[in-house]
Design an enzyme around this catalytic site. Sequence first.
Site, mmCIF file in Angstrom:
data_model
loop_
_atom_site.group_PDB
_atom_site.id
_atom_site.type_symbol
_atom_site.label_atom_id
_atom_site.label_comp_id
_atom_site.label_asym_id
_atom_site.label_seq_id
_atom_site.Cartn_x
_atom_site.Cartn_y
_atom_site.Cartn_z
ATOM 1 N N GLY A 153 -7.835 23.588 68.717
ATOM 2 C CA GLY A 153 -9.157 23.373 69.320
ATOM 3 C C GLY A 153 -9.421 21.952 69.755
ATOM 4 O O GLY A 153 -10.572 21.537 69.846
ATOM 5 N N LYS A 154 -8.360 21.203 70.062
ATOM 6 C CA LYS A 154 -8.560 19.811 70.469
ATOM 7 C C LYS A 154 -9.258 19.745 71.823
ATOM 8 O O LYS A 154 -10.222 18.998 71.999
ATOM 9 C CB LYS A 154 -7.208 19.087 70.512
ATOM 10 C CG LYS A 154 -6.524 19.041 69.148
ATOM 11 C CD LYS A 154 -5.208 18.308 69.176
ATOM 12 C CE LYS A 154 -4.114 19.073 69.893
ATOM 13 N NZ LYS A 154 -3.708 20.305 69.188
ATOM 14 N N THR A 155 -8.766 20.532 72.765
ATOM 15 C CA THR A 155 -9.396 20.564 74.078
ATOM 16 C C THR A 155 -10.843 21.027 73.956
ATOM 17 O O THR A 155 -11.746 20.465 74.583
ATOM 18 C CB THR A 155 -8.628 21.542 74.995
ATOM 19 O OG1 THR A 155 -7.244 21.283 74.867
ATOM 20 C CG2 THR A 155 -9.056 21.384 76.423
ATOM 21 N N HIS A 173 15.118 41.270 53.550
ATOM 22 C CA HIS A 173 14.038 40.275 53.476
ATOM 23 C C HIS A 173 12.898 40.776 52.582
ATOM 24 O O HIS A 173 12.436 40.080 51.680
ATOM 25 C CB HIS A 173 13.424 40.025 54.863
ATOM 26 C CG HIS A 173 14.282 39.234 55.804
ATOM 27 N ND1 HIS A 173 14.832 38.028 55.465
ATOM 28 C CD2 HIS A 173 14.660 39.478 57.097
ATOM 29 C CE1 HIS A 173 15.522 37.551 56.507
ATOM 30 N NE2 HIS A 173 15.428 38.430 57.508
ATOM 31 N N ASP A 186 16.918 33.127 60.875
ATOM 32 C CA ASP A 186 16.724 32.952 59.427
ATOM 33 C C ASP A 186 17.494 31.729 58.956
ATOM 34 O O ASP A 186 16.996 30.929 58.161
ATOM 35 C CB ASP A 186 17.249 34.179 58.667
ATOM 36 C CG ASP A 186 16.587 35.465 59.135
ATOM 37 O OD1 ASP A 186 15.460 35.377 59.632
ATOM 38 O OD2 ASP A 186 17.208 36.541 59.001
ATOM 39 N N GLU A 216 16.107 43.931 57.500
ATOM 40 C CA GLU A 216 14.681 43.703 57.252
ATOM 41 C C GLU A 216 14.301 44.071 55.825
ATOM 42 O O GLU A 216 13.523 43.368 55.181
ATOM 43 C CB GLU A 216 13.819 44.480 58.258
ATOM 44 C CG GLU A 216 13.978 44.036 59.709
ATOM 45 C CD GLU A 216 13.762 42.543 59.923
ATOM 46 O OE1 GLU A 216 12.985 41.930 59.171
ATOM 47 O OE2 GLU A 216 14.410 41.974 60.836
ATOM 48 N N PRO A 271 -0.792 22.736 67.977
ATOM 49 C CA PRO A 271 -1.305 23.366 69.191
ATOM 50 C C PRO A 271 -2.313 24.465 68.832
ATOM 51 O O PRO A 271 -2.155 25.143 67.822
ATOM 52 C CB PRO A 271 -0.073 23.992 69.830
ATOM 53 C CG PRO A 271 1.099 23.384 69.169
ATOM 54 C CD PRO A 271 0.663 22.828 67.866
ATOM 55 N N GLY A 272 -3.317 24.593 69.657
ATOM 56 C CA GLY A 272 -4.251 25.703 69.491
ATOM 57 C C GLY A 272 -5.304 25.501 68.431
ATOM 58 O O GLY A 272 -6.031 26.426 68.098
#
Length: 577
Positions: free
Chosen positions: A196-198, A418, A492, A415, A193-194
Amino acid sequence: MKNKIKNKFMLIPVLTAVLSLVALIFFTYSHRSTDYKSYVIFLNDVSSKKVSTVYLTNTSKIRVKLSDGKIYETDNPRTSDFKEVMLKDGVTVSEDLPVDIGQVLPLTTLVLSIAAIAFMGIKSSSITSKRMRSVDALDASVVADTKYNFESVAGNEEAKESMNDLVDFLKNPEKYTQYGARMPKGVILYGEPGTGKTLLAKAVAGEAGVPFYAVSGSDFIQVYVGVGASRIRQLFKKARSNGKAVIFIDEIDAIGKKRDGGKNTGGSDERDQTLNALLTEMSGFNEKEGIIVMAATNRLDMLDPALLRPGRFDRHIEVNLPDVSAREKILNLHLKNKPVGSINVKEWAHKTSYFSGAKLESLTNEAAILACKDNSENIEDIHLDQAFSIVLAGYEKKNRDHIKDIDKKITAYHEIGHALVSLKVLPEEKVSKVTIIPSTKGAGGYTLSIPKDNLYQNKNYLKKRIMVLLGGRAAEEIIFGADYITTGAHNDLKQSTKISFNMITQYGMGDTLGLLNMQELLELNLNQDEVIKECKDMIDSMYEDVKTLLVSERHNLEKLTNLLLEKETLYSEDLNL
Ligand code: ADP
Ligand code: ZN
């Protein structure tokens, strides 16, 4: 809602019609009992000048109106000079029936309200039929203007390249038919998605200067049975009426998903009809017409093979996530008409690995909004920094007074768990931000690291990713004890499970299956328990490793957590060990 209001308005003329009908009946009835007086009394009234008007009609009775307004009937003498006699006596003679307000008023309202009902009825039926028609006609948004062209699409060079001849074909389809060349009727653009197909489809229409009809596959499914197919027909009819066109169907998988062998559920009947209508329409127009159907999907392998056959969607173009140089171009494109300060776009292109074009666009847009809010003359790095976190994690929750200290502490250790594991096992990845400021997306805090932009991810890297994912939970357990681990690790664990499962079942990186692919094996009804056990063993053993690592790094764990609690957000320069 709208309907109810309309019904309310409809009630008014209906009520008045009923009321006036009642009034009419009442008055007509009461007229029958208009007083009758003998002709002698009438003549008396005339001579005593009490009569103002006589209504002389060709009936057996005539009506008499006195000066005081009273009305009665008397016999019609039918003498030829009756009118003259009356006139001589100063009585007005009318040859029409008296206008009786009691009768005329309800009659007029009755007529008027019937007219109103009829009018409203016609109007509302034309509304419904209009709605029906638009259900059929489908609100395909037509973008006829040539606002978009290949210059609006940065990167995606291969995709643009293979679309060049489509544009040429749209411009002069006859040329190709002269050579007997069969141009594709359907093109499938696939990719995340996103990406740039359209945009690419719009650019093709823009470059060729033909109208662009955009619909979404899901529009065809959430409607009544049979409507999907008729919408498809309407769409093509509409497009053809304009001559050349690009028809764009987003989310084609909504109509063109692989049919699961025989297991036909109720809903898929409708989908089949829609799909068949699409296929029929596509084989219905010939190449000379200059119509191209472009469809977009995230996953090509989900589509029904019927869609992909020659003469249908036989050209498949992959639209990839942009690489560094494409990201730089996309960023430059979207910064072009914005006031930009001293920003190193190249650096931002590096920082945004795995960003789609849409995300990059929203990064520049958020930065512009922030700069505007700051009344800053230009968009600066600091705006992009904030925008970066917004795009990745959603807006910071402004109201965070309610977060208890203990929760803050848990988040901070989690955090830093991580971040620390990442710094230790993946030193080549920069940890750009650690924060305990919750985002509106629901995370209590988050750690952002900038992954290397690699084509492949090797087994060693994937294992280290899993370790980083497990770092949060491990830190919680080390600090608070095994009984006090929290739900915070939910995502996670989902991700690490997915990675390990894919390693073992898809990438041939495990022992149970070796180089075998699970998907293929599933058809053989393989016992999955062993695979699950291997996944579990893999994660378990890495979890032990992570705990050992963090215990040996306890000093840093405490130090960084305290720093995070104090500053709430740490950046890479704060994370020196
Ligand atoms: P898709 O159809 O693949 O989901 P879109 O074409 O709708 O993606 O992209 C959404 C937005 O992202 C576009 O309107 C554009 O602003 C931006 N965008 C995506 N890819 C690119 C690109 N290659 N160049 C410029 N902008 C892009
Ligand atoms: Zn976590």
